[in-house]
Motif scaffolding. Structure first.
Motif, PDB file in Angstrom:
ATOM      1  N   VAL A   1       0.865  -1.180   0.000  1.00  0.00           N
ATOM      2  CA  VAL A   1       0.000   0.000   0.000  1.00  0.00           C
ATOM      3  C   VAL A   1       0.898   1.225   0.000  1.00  0.00           C
ATOM      4  O   VAL A   1       1.838   1.308   0.787  1.00  0.00           O
ATOM      5  CB  VAL A   1      -0.942   0.011   1.224  1.00  0.00           C
ATOM      6  CG1 VAL A   1      -1.820   1.259   1.219  1.00  0.00           C
ATOM      7  CG2 VAL A   1      -1.808  -1.251   1.238  1.00  0.00           C
ATOM      8  N   ARG A   2       0.605   2.167  -0.854  1.00  0.00           N
ATOM      9  CA  ARG A   2       1.521   3.283  -1.060  1.00  0.00           C
ATOM     10  C   ARG A   2       1.360   4.401  -0.037  1.00  0.00           C
ATOM     11  O   ARG A   2       2.310   5.131   0.222  1.00  0.00           O
ATOM     12  CB  ARG A   2       1.358   3.833  -2.472  1.00  0.00           C
ATOM     13  CG  ARG A   2       1.578   2.774  -3.556  1.00  0.00           C
ATOM     14  CD  ARG A   2       1.807   3.399  -4.904  1.00  0.00           C
ATOM     15  NE  ARG A   2       3.095   4.064  -4.951  1.00  0.00           N
ATOM     16  CZ  ARG A   2       3.497   4.864  -5.939  1.00  0.00           C
ATOM     17  NH1 ARG A   2       2.688   5.097  -6.956  1.00  0.00           N
ATOM     18  NH2 ARG A   2       4.680   5.427  -5.911  1.00  0.00           N
ATOM     19  N   ARG A   3       0.163   4.568   0.537  1.00  0.00           N
ATOM     20  CA  ARG A   3      -0.037   5.730   1.403  1.00  0.00           C
ATOM     21  C   ARG A   3       0.524   5.497   2.805  1.00  0.00           C
ATOM     22  O   ARG A   3       0.463   4.396   3.360  1.00  0.00           O
ATOM     23  CB  ARG A   3      -1.517   6.118   1.466  1.00  0.00           C
ATOM     24  CG  ARG A   3      -2.406   5.176   2.242  1.00  0.00           C
ATOM     25  CD  ARG A   3      -3.847   5.673   2.228  1.00  0.00           C
ATOM     26  NE  ARG A   3      -4.727   4.795   3.005  1.00  0.00           N
ATOM     27  CZ  ARG A   3      -5.113   5.055   4.245  1.00  0.00           C
ATOM     28  NH1 ARG A   3      -4.720   6.160   4.860  1.00  0.00           N
ATOM     29  NH2 ARG A   3      -5.921   4.205   4.882  1.00  0.00           N
ATOM     30  N   ALA A   4       1.058   6.563   3.370  1.00  0.00           N
ATOM     31  CA  ALA A   4       1.693   6.497   4.685  1.00  0.00           C
ATOM     32  C   ALA A   4       0.659   6.632   5.800  1.00  0.00           C
ATOM     33  O   ALA A   4      -0.254   7.456   5.725  1.00  0.00           O
ATOM     34  CB  ALA A   4       2.731   7.606   4.819  1.00  0.00           C
TER      35      ALA A   4
ATOM     36  N   ALA B   1      -9.299  -3.569   1.122  1.00  0.00           N
ATOM     37  CA  ALA B   1      -9.300  -3.388  -0.334  1.00  0.00           C
ATOM     38  C   ALA B   1      -7.982  -2.807  -0.824  1.00  0.00           C
ATOM     39  O   ALA B   1      -7.574  -3.042  -1.971  1.00  0.00           O
ATOM     40  CB  ALA B   1     -10.458  -2.485  -0.750  1.00  0.00           C
ATOM     41  N   GLU B   2      -7.295  -2.062   0.045  1.00  0.00           N
ATOM     42  CA  GLU B   2      -6.013  -1.479  -0.352  1.00  0.00           C
ATOM     43  C   GLU B   2      -4.960  -2.566  -0.563  1.00  0.00           C
ATOM     44  O   GLU B   2      -4.078  -2.421  -1.409  1.00  0.00           O
ATOM     45  CB  GLU B   2      -5.544  -0.472   0.693  1.00  0.00           C
ATOM     46  CG  GLU B   2      -6.412   0.771   0.778  1.00  0.00           C
ATOM     47  CD  GLU B   2      -5.892   1.765   1.799  1.00  0.00           C
ATOM     48  OE1 GLU B   2      -5.130   2.679   1.420  1.00  0.00           O
ATOM     49  OE2 GLU B   2      -6.262   1.621   2.995  1.00  0.00           O
ATOM     50  N   PHE B   3      -5.051  -3.634   0.206  1.00  0.00           N
ATOM     51  CA  PHE B   3      -4.098  -4.734   0.036  1.00  0.00           C
ATOM     52  C   PHE B   3      -4.320  -5.457  -1.294  1.00  0.00           C
ATOM     53  O   PHE B   3      -3.364  -5.836  -1.972  1.00  0.00           O
ATOM     54  CB  PHE B   3      -4.216  -5.721   1.194  1.00  0.00           C
ATOM     55  CG  PHE B   3      -3.650  -5.226   2.487  1.00  0.00           C
ATOM     56  CD1 PHE B   3      -2.286  -5.237   2.719  1.00  0.00           C
ATOM     57  CD2 PHE B   3      -4.480  -4.727   3.483  1.00  0.00           C
ATOM     58  CE1 PHE B   3      -1.752  -4.773   3.909  1.00  0.00           C
ATOM     59  CE2 PHE B   3      -3.964  -4.265   4.683  1.00  0.00           C
ATOM     60  CZ  PHE B   3      -2.593  -4.284   4.903  1.00  0.00           C
ATOM     61  N   VAL B   4      -5.579  -5.626  -1.667  1.00  0.00           N
ATOM     62  CA  VAL B   4      -5.883  -6.287  -2.934  1.00  0.00           C
ATOM     63  C   VAL B   4      -5.394  -5.440  -4.104  1.00  0.00           C
ATOM     64  O   VAL B   4      -4.778  -5.952  -5.046  1.00  0.00           O
ATOM     65  CB  VAL B   4      -7.399  -6.548  -3.051  1.00  0.00           C
ATOM     66  CG1 VAL B   4      -7.731  -7.155  -4.409  1.00  0.00           C
ATOM     67  CG2 VAL B   4      -7.860  -7.476  -1.928  1.00  0.00           C
ATOM     68  N   ALA B   5      -5.652  -4.140  -4.041  1.00  0.00           N
ATOM     69  CA  ALA B   5      -5.162  -3.244  -5.093  1.00  0.00           C
ATOM     70  C   ALA B   5      -3.641  -3.242  -5.128  1.00  0.00           C
ATOM     71  O   ALA B   5      -3.025  -3.193  -6.209  1.00  0.00           O
ATOM     72  CB  ALA B   5      -5.689  -1.829  -4.866  1.00  0.00           C
ATOM     73  N   GLY B   6      -3.029  -3.336  -3.958  1.00  0.00           N
ATOM     74  CA  GLY B   6      -1.567  -3.373  -3.884  1.00  0.00           C
ATOM     75  C   GLY B   6      -0.991  -4.625  -4.509  1.00  0.00           C
ATOM     76  O   GLY B   6       0.059  -4.577  -5.160  1.00  0.00           O
ATOM     77  N   ARG B   7      -1.674  -5.748  -4.345  1.00  0.00           N
ATOM     78  CA  ARG B   7      -1.223  -6.996  -4.973  1.00  0.00           C
ATOM     79  C   ARG B   7      -1.229  -6.860  -6.494  1.00  0.00           C
ATOM     80  O   ARG B   7      -0.300  -7.301  -7.174  1.00  0.00           O
ATOM     81  CB  ARG B   7      -2.133  -8.141  -4.551  1.00  0.00           C
ATOM     82  CG  ARG B   7      -1.775  -9.488  -5.176  1.00  0.00           C
ATOM     83  CD  ARG B   7      -2.876 -10.491  -4.976  1.00  0.00           C
ATOM     84  NE  ARG B   7      -4.071 -10.125  -5.728  1.00  0.00           N
ATOM     85  CZ  ARG B   7      -5.310 -10.499  -5.395  1.00  0.00           C
ATOM     86  NH1 ARG B   7      -5.522 -11.245  -4.321  1.00  0.00           N
ATOM     87  NH2 ARG B   7      -6.330 -10.130  -6.132  1.00  0.00           N
ATOM     88  N   GLU B   8      -2.267  -6.236  -7.021  1.00  0.00           N
ATOM     89  CA  GLU B   8      -2.357  -6.066  -8.474  1.00  0.00           C
ATOM     90  C   GLU B   8      -1.250  -5.146  -8.985  1.00  0.00           C
ATOM     91  O   GLU B   8      -0.651  -5.411 -10.032  1.00  0.00           O
ATOM     92  CB  GLU B   8      -3.742  -5.525  -8.833  1.00  0.00           C
ATOM     93  CG  GLU B   8      -4.862  -6.510  -8.519  1.00  0.00           C
ATOM     94  CD  GLU B   8      -6.246  -5.928  -8.706  1.00  0.00           C
ATOM     95  OE1 GLU B   8      -6.341  -4.708  -8.989  1.00  0.00           O
ATOM     96  OE2 GLU B   8      -7.228  -6.679  -8.569  1.00  0.00           O
TER      97      GLU B   8
ATOM     98  N   ALA C   1      -3.307  -9.580   1.337  1.00  0.00           N
ATOM     99  CA  ALA C   1      -3.134  -9.231  -0.074  1.00  0.00           C
ATOM    100  C   ALA C   1      -3.411 -10.410  -0.992  1.00  0.00           C
ATOM    101  O   ALA C   1      -3.987 -10.235  -2.075  1.00  0.00           O
ATOM    102  CB  ALA C   1      -1.723  -8.699  -0.314  1.00  0.00           C
ATOM    103  N   PHE C   2      -3.013 -11.604  -0.582  1.00  0.00           N
ATOM    104  CA  PHE C   2      -3.125 -12.764  -1.453  1.00  0.00           C
ATOM    105  C   PHE C   2      -4.270 -13.701  -1.057  1.00  0.00           C
ATOM    106  O   PHE C   2      -4.342 -14.825  -1.559  1.00  0.00           O
ATOM    107  CB  PHE C   2      -1.791 -13.513  -1.496  1.00  0.00           C
ATOM    108  CG  PHE C   2      -0.724 -12.746  -2.225  1.00  0.00           C
ATOM    109  CD1 PHE C   2      -0.562 -12.895  -3.593  1.00  0.00           C
ATOM    110  CD2 PHE C   2       0.088 -11.843  -1.554  1.00  0.00           C
ATOM    111  CE1 PHE C   2       0.404 -12.173  -4.273  1.00  0.00           C
ATOM    112  CE2 PHE C   2       1.061 -11.110  -2.227  1.00  0.00           C
ATOM    113  CZ  PHE C   2       1.215 -11.273  -3.594  1.00  0.00           C
ATOM    114  N   ALA C   3      -5.150 -13.202  -0.169  1.00  0.00           N
ATOM    115  CA  ALA C   3      -6.332 -13.971   0.233  1.00  0.00           C
ATOM    116  C   ALA C   3      -5.960 -15.388   0.645  1.00  0.00           C
ATOM    117  O   ALA C   3      -6.578 -16.367   0.217  1.00  0.00           O
ATOM    118  CB  ALA C   3      -7.371 -13.985  -0.890  1.00  0.00           C
TER     119      ALA C   3
END
Length: 204
Positions: free
Chosen positions: A101-104, A114-121, A146-148
């Motif tokens: 996840v990019r945000r600090a 949902a941020e982890f899923v987007a991060g995986r992609e 992230a990888f469920a």
């Protein structure tokens, strides 16, 4: 999300105001040609975003563990920002760093699933472009999100990511009381060997 500007204190550690200003900003990936081991953190701490340096927060054991593992030839100190010489040294060792996840944030539990899923992609696209041998997620809980894969254990995973070996490593955060500096170093060293990285110096 905005990228954080390097804090105004110029080579000093960030102030409380610097840290608050870094909230929800981003930190650029540390990447170069020839990345063999891509280490993926959870997300930047406020300290990391304020200094624009990965794993910069004092008390984080990432850089000491990498040094103990022989993955760096010297102990990197990013607490007031990363020097050009250290950046060149790390990239020259075949290491790269990104985040799921990019945000600090101040704490990882502030992140949305949902941020982890987007991060995986996003990570999959990055790996397809860079072609590292190993992708190591530094935080098994973040890996599971992230990888469920709620039952994932530490170490090499059964699946690959865009052709790269996929590993889950312990989080080097000082909040992770389950891992010692020695056990972190052993985990990073194993991933480094799998990536084909020679030790930067003789190990004891």
């Amino acid at each position: 999300m905005a990228m954080a500007s390097p804090h105004a204190s110029g080579g000093a550690r960030p102030s409380r105001a610097d840290l608050e200003a870094a909230r929800n900003t981003t930190l650029p990936d540390l990447l170069g040609p020839g990345v063999r081991l891509l280490i993926c953190g959870i997300n930047p701490s406020l300290w990391a975003a304020a200094t624009q340096a990965h794993f910069a927060r004092p008390g984080n054991r990432f850089w000491p563990a990498l040094h103990d593992a022989g993955l760096t030839g010297r102990l990197v100190d990013c607490s007031a920002g990363m020097s050009a010489a250290d950046r060149e040294h790390v990239l020259g060792r075949g290491l790269g760093i990104t985040n799921l996840v990019r945000r600090a944030t101040a704490r990882a539990d502030e992140l949305d699933p949902a941020e982890f899923v987007a991060g995986r992609e996003r990570l999959a696209g990055l790996v397809a472009e860079l072609r590292p041998a190993v992708v190591a997620v530094a935080g098994v809980t973040a890996y599971r999100h992230a990888f469920a894969d709620p039952r994932a254990a530490l170490g090499r995973q059964d699946r690959e990511l865009a052709g790269a070996q996929l590993w889950a490593l312990p989080s080097p955060s000082g909040l992770n009381a389950h891992a010692s500096r020695a056990s972190l170093a052993a985990a990073f060293a194993e991933a480094g060997r799998a990536a084909g990285l020679p030790a930067a110096r003789p190990l004891p």
